[in-house]
Design an enzyme around this catalytic site. Sequence first.
Site, PDB file in Angstrom:
ATOM      1  N   ASP A  21       0.827  -1.209   0.000  1.00 18.89           N
ATOM      2  CA  ASP A  21       0.000   0.000   0.000  1.00 18.89           C
ATOM      3  C   ASP A  21       0.862   1.261   0.000  1.00 18.89           C
ATOM      4  O   ASP A  21       1.963   1.261   0.559  1.00 18.89           O
ATOM      5  CB  ASP A  21      -0.921  -0.019   1.235  1.00 18.89           C
ATOM      6  CG  ASP A  21      -2.033   1.016   1.132  1.00 18.89           C
ATOM      7  OD1 ASP A  21      -2.400   1.397   0.003  1.00 18.89           O
ATOM      8  OD2 ASP A  21      -2.529   1.439   2.185  1.00 18.89           O
ATOM      9  N   SER A  66      -7.562  -5.283  -4.696  1.00 19.49           N
ATOM     10  CA  SER A  66      -8.671  -5.860  -3.923  1.00 19.49           C
ATOM     11  C   SER A  66      -9.947  -5.817  -4.758  1.00 19.49           C
ATOM     12  O   SER A  66     -10.049  -5.067  -5.747  1.00 19.49           O
ATOM     13  CB  SER A  66      -8.870  -5.085  -2.616  1.00 19.49           C
ATOM     14  OG  SER A  66      -9.421  -3.806  -2.876  1.00 19.49           O
ATOM     15  N   GLU A  68     -12.573  -4.484  -3.758  1.00 18.21           N
ATOM     16  CA  GLU A  68     -13.101  -3.124  -3.547  1.00 18.21           C
ATOM     17  C   GLU A  68     -12.362  -2.089  -4.398  1.00 18.21           C
ATOM     18  O   GLU A  68     -12.912  -1.024  -4.697  1.00 18.21           O
ATOM     19  CB  GLU A  68     -13.010  -2.748  -2.060  1.00 18.21           C
ATOM     20  CG  GLU A  68     -13.986  -3.496  -1.158  1.00 18.21           C
ATOM     21  CD  GLU A  68     -13.601  -4.949  -0.879  1.00 18.21           C
ATOM     22  OE1 GLU A  68     -12.409  -5.305  -1.036  1.00 18.21           O
ATOM     23  OE2 GLU A  68     -14.488  -5.738  -0.509  1.00 18.21           O
ATOM     24  N   ASN A  69     -11.131  -2.389  -4.795  1.00 16.79           N
ATOM     25  CA  ASN A  69     -10.380  -1.455  -5.646  1.00 16.79           C
ATOM     26  C   ASN A  69     -11.048  -1.265  -7.017  1.00 16.79           C
ATOM     27  O   ASN A  69     -10.734  -0.320  -7.738  1.00 16.79           O
ATOM     28  CB  ASN A  69      -8.929  -1.913  -5.851  1.00 16.79           C
ATOM     29  CG  ASN A  69      -8.052  -1.790  -4.623  1.00 16.79           C
ATOM     30  OD1 ASN A  69      -7.120  -2.565  -4.445  1.00 16.79           O
ATOM     31  ND2 ASN A  69      -8.323  -0.807  -3.770  1.00 16.79           N
ATOM     32  N   ARG A  72     -12.448   2.116  -8.000  1.00 10.74           N
ATOM     33  CA  ARG A  72     -11.582   3.259  -8.339  1.00 10.74           C
ATOM     34  C   ARG A  72     -11.892   3.759  -9.754  1.00 10.74           C
ATOM     35  O   ARG A  72     -12.505   3.046 -10.550  1.00 10.74           O
ATOM     36  CB  ARG A  72     -10.116   2.844  -8.229  1.00 10.74           C
ATOM     37  CG  ARG A  72      -9.729   2.597  -6.785  1.00 10.74           C
ATOM     38  CD  ARG A  72      -8.244   2.474  -6.621  1.00 10.74           C
ATOM     39  NE  ARG A  72      -7.912   2.254  -5.222  1.00 10.74           N
ATOM     40  CZ  ARG A  72      -6.690   2.275  -4.735  1.00 10.74           C
ATOM     41  NH1 ARG A  72      -5.670   2.501  -5.524  1.00 10.74           N
ATOM     42  NH2 ARG A  72      -6.480   2.074  -3.453  1.00 10.74           N
TER      43      ARG A  72
HETATM   44  C1  IPE Z   1      -5.375  -2.523   0.149  1.00  7.37           C
HETATM   45  O1  IPE Z   1      -5.068  -1.186  -0.065  1.00  7.37           O
HETATM   46  C2  IPE Z   1      -5.399  -3.260  -1.157  1.00  7.37           C
HETATM   47  C3  IPE Z   1      -4.103  -3.410  -1.816  1.00  7.37           C
HETATM   48  C4  IPE Z   1      -2.956  -2.993  -1.381  1.00  7.37           C
HETATM   49  C5  IPE Z   1      -4.140  -4.122  -3.069  1.00  7.37           C
HETATM   50  P1  IPE Z   1      -6.224  -0.074  -0.185  1.00  7.37           P
HETATM   51  O2  IPE Z   1      -5.525   1.203  -0.433  1.00  7.37           O
HETATM   52  O3  IPE Z   1      -7.250  -0.497  -1.165  1.00  7.37           O
HETATM   53  O4  IPE Z   1      -6.869  -0.121   1.266  1.00  7.37           O
HETATM   54  P2  IPE Z   1      -7.758   0.952   2.032  1.00  7.37           P
HETATM   55  O5  IPE Z   1      -8.835   1.407   1.073  1.00  7.37           O
HETATM   56  O6  IPE Z   1      -6.844   2.072   2.433  1.00  7.37           O
HETATM   57  O7  IPE Z   1      -8.271   0.220   3.231  1.00  7.37           O
HETATM   58  C1  IPE Z   2      -1.756   0.237  -3.287  1.00  5.16           C
HETATM   59  O1  IPE Z   2      -1.518   1.592  -3.356  1.00  5.16           O
HETATM   60  C2  IPE Z   2      -1.997  -0.375  -4.654  1.00  5.16           C
HETATM   61  C3  IPE Z   2      -3.404  -0.695  -4.911  1.00  5.16           C
HETATM   62  C4  IPE Z   2      -4.371  -0.658  -4.044  1.00  5.16           C
HETATM   63  C5  IPE Z   2      -3.746  -1.076  -6.271  1.00  5.16           C
HETATM   64  P1  IPE Z   2      -2.694   2.664  -3.330  1.00  5.16           P
HETATM   65  O2  IPE Z   2      -3.096   2.937  -4.744  1.00  5.16           O
HETATM   66  O3  IPE Z   2      -3.793   2.249  -2.421  1.00  5.16           O
HETATM   67  O4  IPE Z   2      -1.919   3.909  -2.735  1.00  5.16           O
HETATM   68  P2  IPE Z   2      -2.457   4.940  -1.648  1.00  5.16           P
HETATM   69  O5  IPE Z   2      -2.911   4.149  -0.466  1.00  5.16           O
HETATM   70  O6  IPE Z   2      -3.572   5.697  -2.299  1.00  5.16           O
HETATM   71  O7  IPE Z   2      -1.269   5.793  -1.346  1.00  5.16           O
HETATM   72 MG    MG Z   3      -4.100   2.517  -0.418  1.00  6.98          MG
END
Ligand code: IPE
Ligand code: IPE
Ligand code: MG
Length: 235
Positions: A21, A66, A68-69, A72
């Site tokens: 993350d 994830s 949930e991602n 985005r």
């Molecule tokens: C968790 O990170 C998922 C991955 C690293 C793939 P997120 O950035 O999605 O988690 P939240 O939303 O901060 O909990």
């Molecule tokens: C983790 O980094 C990678 C994925 C969840 C795909 P983030 O994209 O969540 O990065 P932050 O948390 O916004 O910095």
């Molecule tokens: Mg993140």
Amino acid sequence: MGSPNGAERGKIPVHVAVIMDGNGRWAKKRLMPRSAGHRAGMKRMLRLAEHAFASGVRILTLYALSAENFNRPREELQGLFSLFREYFSQNADKLAEKGIALRVIGDLSLLPEDIARLIAESQRKAADGRAGTLVFAIGYGARQEILRAVNRAVTGGKPLTEGEFSALLDTAGLPDPDLLIRTGKECRLSNFLLFQCAYTELYFSDKLFPDFSERDFESALNAYKSRERRFGRTE
Ligand code: IPE
Ligand code: IPE
Ligand code: MG
């Protein structure tokens, strides 16, 4: 599987899981687009995976996307999909040569079809895990995984043991993680391996993932070595 795999104090963890993350914040700090953070994260991931197996870790599970991602913005998702295409097309043969098995957990039907096909083909190529297993969690959510397993069990129609239930999860056949590392300052699991991490040692790092170095990984392994795992017992 549901039982502890016997890792003791002072040992290298057999299975390390990493919540990668902080890519977006890394890019933001540099006034770059989030996609640049994801690219930097991928470069970092390639180095860390090599380092982890060289350190004696046998199974490395990386949370890449994830379920949930998928909420985005489309543009960010398209950028991540491009990185997956690049990674799997360039690395399946290399993993096969090194004897590292590739496994992907999660709901691949969420992905564009060409990537789901590429992943299936990559898993077929890199199936021999004599030197280790690299697991990517993509389109993964632990609650969704548990529900998938429950629905398989209901179809089977009889009460299950913990081991039998574990075998219905996406992670069937893999031991539970000994150590879970989350980079990027947040101290939460974000729907990752909720069943499997019942007795996993947790390690949270303030470093954003693209800044998480081999030395930082070693610090996590050292922290693990000093932990005493009791699994509910007194010693
Ligand atoms: C968790 O990170 C998922 C991955 C690293 C793939 P997120 O950035 O999605 O988690 P939240 O939303 O901060 O909990
Ligand atoms: C983790 O980094 C990678 C994925 C969840 C795909 P983030 O994209 O969540 O990065 P932050 O948390 O916004 O910095
Ligand atoms: Mg993140």
